[in-house]
Design a protein around this motif. Structure first.
Motif, PDB file in Angstrom:
ATOM      1  N   LYS A  90       0.824  -1.209   0.000  1.00 38.21           N
ATOM      2  CA  LYS A  90       0.000   0.000   0.000  1.00 38.21           C
ATOM      3  C   LYS A  90       0.860   1.262   0.000  1.00 38.21           C
ATOM      4  O   LYS A  90       2.030   1.235   0.415  1.00 38.21           O
ATOM      5  CB  LYS A  90      -0.917  -0.012   1.227  1.00 38.21           C
ATOM      6  CG  LYS A  90      -1.832  -1.230   1.325  1.00 38.21           C
ATOM      7  CD  LYS A  90      -2.794  -1.296   0.161  1.00 38.21           C
ATOM      8  CE  LYS A  90      -3.793  -2.432   0.322  1.00 38.21           C
ATOM      9  NZ  LYS A  90      -4.752  -2.514  -0.792  1.00 38.21           N
ATOM     10  N   SER A 111      -3.210   3.452   8.707  1.00 38.24           N
ATOM     11  CA  SER A 111      -3.864   2.254   9.240  1.00 38.24           C
ATOM     12  C   SER A 111      -5.153   1.922   8.512  1.00 38.24           C
ATOM     13  O   SER A 111      -5.493   0.747   8.349  1.00 38.24           O
ATOM     14  CB  SER A 111      -4.131   2.427  10.740  1.00 38.24           C
ATOM     15  OG  SER A 111      -4.937   3.570  10.976  1.00 38.24           O
ATOM     16  N   GLN A 114      -4.541  -0.279   5.192  1.00 38.05           N
ATOM     17  CA  GLN A 114      -3.886  -1.583   5.262  1.00 38.05           C
ATOM     18  C   GLN A 114      -4.716  -2.638   4.534  1.00 38.05           C
ATOM     19  O   GLN A 114      -5.914  -2.463   4.296  1.00 38.05           O
ATOM     20  CB  GLN A 114      -3.663  -1.991   6.713  1.00 38.05           C
ATOM     21  CG  GLN A 114      -4.935  -2.193   7.515  1.00 38.05           C
ATOM     22  CD  GLN A 114      -4.633  -2.561   8.963  1.00 38.05           C
ATOM     23  OE1 GLN A 114      -4.213  -3.676   9.257  1.00 38.05           O
ATOM     24  NE2 GLN A 114      -4.850  -1.601   9.873  1.00 38.05           N
ATOM     25  N   ILE A 164       4.559  -2.121   7.810  1.00 36.37           N
ATOM     26  CA  ILE A 164       4.325  -3.332   7.030  1.00 36.37           C
ATOM     27  C   ILE A 164       5.601  -3.687   6.271  1.00 36.37           C
ATOM     28  O   ILE A 164       6.145  -2.851   5.537  1.00 36.37           O
ATOM     29  CB  ILE A 164       3.164  -3.152   6.029  1.00 36.37           C
ATOM     30  CG1 ILE A 164       1.869  -2.788   6.768  1.00 36.37           C
ATOM     31  CG2 ILE A 164       2.964  -4.424   5.210  1.00 36.37           C
ATOM     32  CD1 ILE A 164       0.667  -2.591   5.846  1.00 36.37           C
ATOM     33  N   LEU A 283       0.083  -9.939   6.944  1.00 38.14           N
ATOM     34  CA  LEU A 283      -0.867  -9.040   6.275  1.00 38.14           C
ATOM     35  C   LEU A 283      -0.880  -9.270   4.766  1.00 38.14           C
ATOM     36  O   LEU A 283      -1.128  -8.351   3.985  1.00 38.14           O
ATOM     37  CB  LEU A 283      -0.495  -7.577   6.565  1.00 38.14           C
ATOM     38  CG  LEU A 283      -0.457  -7.171   8.037  1.00 38.14           C
ATOM     39  CD1 LEU A 283      -0.079  -5.695   8.179  1.00 38.14           C
ATOM     40  CD2 LEU A 283      -1.798  -7.419   8.727  1.00 38.14           C
TER      41      LEU A 283
END
Length: 446
Positions: A90, A111, A114, A164, A283
């Motif tokens: 992202k 956030s 995500q 991330i 993730l």
């Protein structure tokens, strides 16, 4: 061959007889035929090599045959991989290049952007506020708590963003199948010998469980090849070991295929259909919602334990929020990492029916009649004890009233005890604990 042909074309032909000219023509014809045959053979053998780029002239060769189908397919594969990477990686407000040997790049992603919020049921939402922790929760830590390599430099992500680990093209291309990247291979039931997944675990079942907690000793086990892994984790399980298996998992793992190195890394996993089509690590799909701006899932852990020297561990706790029903994850001394939304699951929407603690490895040598030397835990058997064998300590579960309680009727299972074993105990300092692990291949585990 190329040099010879260039020399021949750039020099003037000497006077020669007709017979000599005929021999020259025959020689060129034979060499050229051999050249074509070599090209065909080379193209055929390239079907097993790693993907590569081709120019338009290569793709649109006058001889459109099966030799060139695979390179075209490889280009399509790379295109799909890049589309996937664009979806997973992202836009970041900040990028942190780790100065540590793991070489990770950490993206600080807002956030609400995500991957979790790509899910139709989460789209447009924001992370929830932290849940109420289980009653009786206290941290059994000391100065030996491990942290993550990327954070050693003092860098951090701004408030409102989460760190991330950036996924690269190389990461995806290492996978045995790019469509399965970020997913576990389906494992068999623990009491069968037909799987190449092997375990040394402690577990409780026969009740309703709403969470679990443990401190997990961190090591750097050797892994024989990139298609094997070694992990130590907590499993929260519901459903059967058939197609309806629900699990959430957290701990540390060494996985060369997934991460490209041999560092132990903090990880999570979930599935709602026995590792078939749902769920992923960390993730790498929409599912887990991260709320913490200091922990990066999939990032390397430091420091690690060493034999007959200082020991390090990480605290892991997962529990079901009594108010909203989501499953929350905490790492170490009170660091809430995030949660798995309850709608992801079927059986785990209500409670778990089993909790497991321990180690798992993949043994790719099983199909060839021998065991590989992939280590579990420290690579040493349980009998060697503290400082030599790996351990889990302070094992607890969460009951229906959100209380952390000691374990009752703890069961032990080592499905290949000559390769990896387990031994449990209990005392006032560590509560329920066990040592586990082993070297894999040895004289009793050929």
């Amino acid at each position: 061959m190329h040099t010879d042909r260039t020399t021949m074309s750039s020099s003037s032909p000497p006077p020669c007889s007709k017979s000599y000219q005929n021999l020259t023509i025959i020689f060129i014809f034979v060499v050229f035929s051999s050249f074509l045959s070599s090209c065909s053979s080379s193209s055929s053998s390239s079907t097993t090599t790693t993907p590569h780029f081709l120019s338009n002239s290569d793709i649109h060769h006058p001889q459109q045959n099966q030799t060139f189908l695979r390179p075209v397919d490889e280009l399509q594969k790379l295109k799909r991989i890049r589309q996937y990477l664009k979806k997973i990686n992202k836009p970041a407000v900040k990028a942190i290049q780790a100065i540590s040997p793991d070489g990770d790049v950490i993206d600080c992603v807002p956030s609400h952007l995500q991957p979790a919020f790509d899910h139709p049921q989460l789209r447009g939402q924001k992370p929830l506020e932290p849940s109420e922790r289980p009653k009786g929760h206290e941290y059994f830590g000391n100065a030996t708590e491990s942290i993550q390599l990327w954070a050693i430099s003092g860098e951090s992500c701004p408030e409102g963003s989460i760190p991330i680990r950036r996924t690269t093209e190389k990461d995806v291309l290492r996978a045995s199948s790019w469509r399965r990247f970020g997913r576990k291979i389906r494992r068999m039931r623990h009491d069968t010998m037909s799987s190449d997944h092997e375990h040394a675990v402690a577990f409780v079942n026969g009740d309703q469980y709403y969470g679990a907690k443990a401190s997990i000793n961190v090591w750097t086990p050797q892994v024989t090849n990139e298609y094997e892994f070694s992990l130590s984790q907590v499993w929260i399980i519901s459903g059967s070991f058939g197609n309806d298996l629900n699990t959430i998992e957290a701990g540390w793992q060494v996985s060369p295929e997934l991460y490209g190195d041999n560092y132990p890394r903090f990880f999570t996993y979930w599935t709602t259909d026995a590792y078939q089509a749902t769920g992923c690590y960390n993730l790498l799909c929409s599912g887990f919602v991260q709320t913490n701006n200091r922990i990066s899932m999939g990032a390397a852990i430091s420091p690690r334990s060493s034999y007959s020297s200082k020991q390090y561990d990480i605290g892991v706790m997962m529990w079901k929020d009594p108010k909203h029903g989501h499953w929350w994850l905490e790492l170490g001394p009170g660091l809430l990492v995030g949660y798995w939304p309850s709608f992801l699951f079927t059986h785990l929407q209500s409670h778990a029916s089993m909790v497991q603690f321990g180690g798992e490895i993949v043994n790719t040598g099983s199909s060839m009649g021998f065991h590989t030397s992939t280590q579990m835990g420290s690579g040493h058997f349980a009998d060697e004890g503290f400082g030599k064998a790996s351990y889990f300590r302070n094992l607890q579960v969460v009951d229906w009233d959100n209380n952390l309680i000691p374990l009752n009727n703890l069961h032990l299972l080592a499905d290949h005890p000559n390769c990896y074993d387990i031994k449990a105990g209990k005392n006032d300092v560590w509560g329920n604990y066990f040592y586990y692990g082993g070297p894999g291949r040895n004289s009793k585990c050929p």
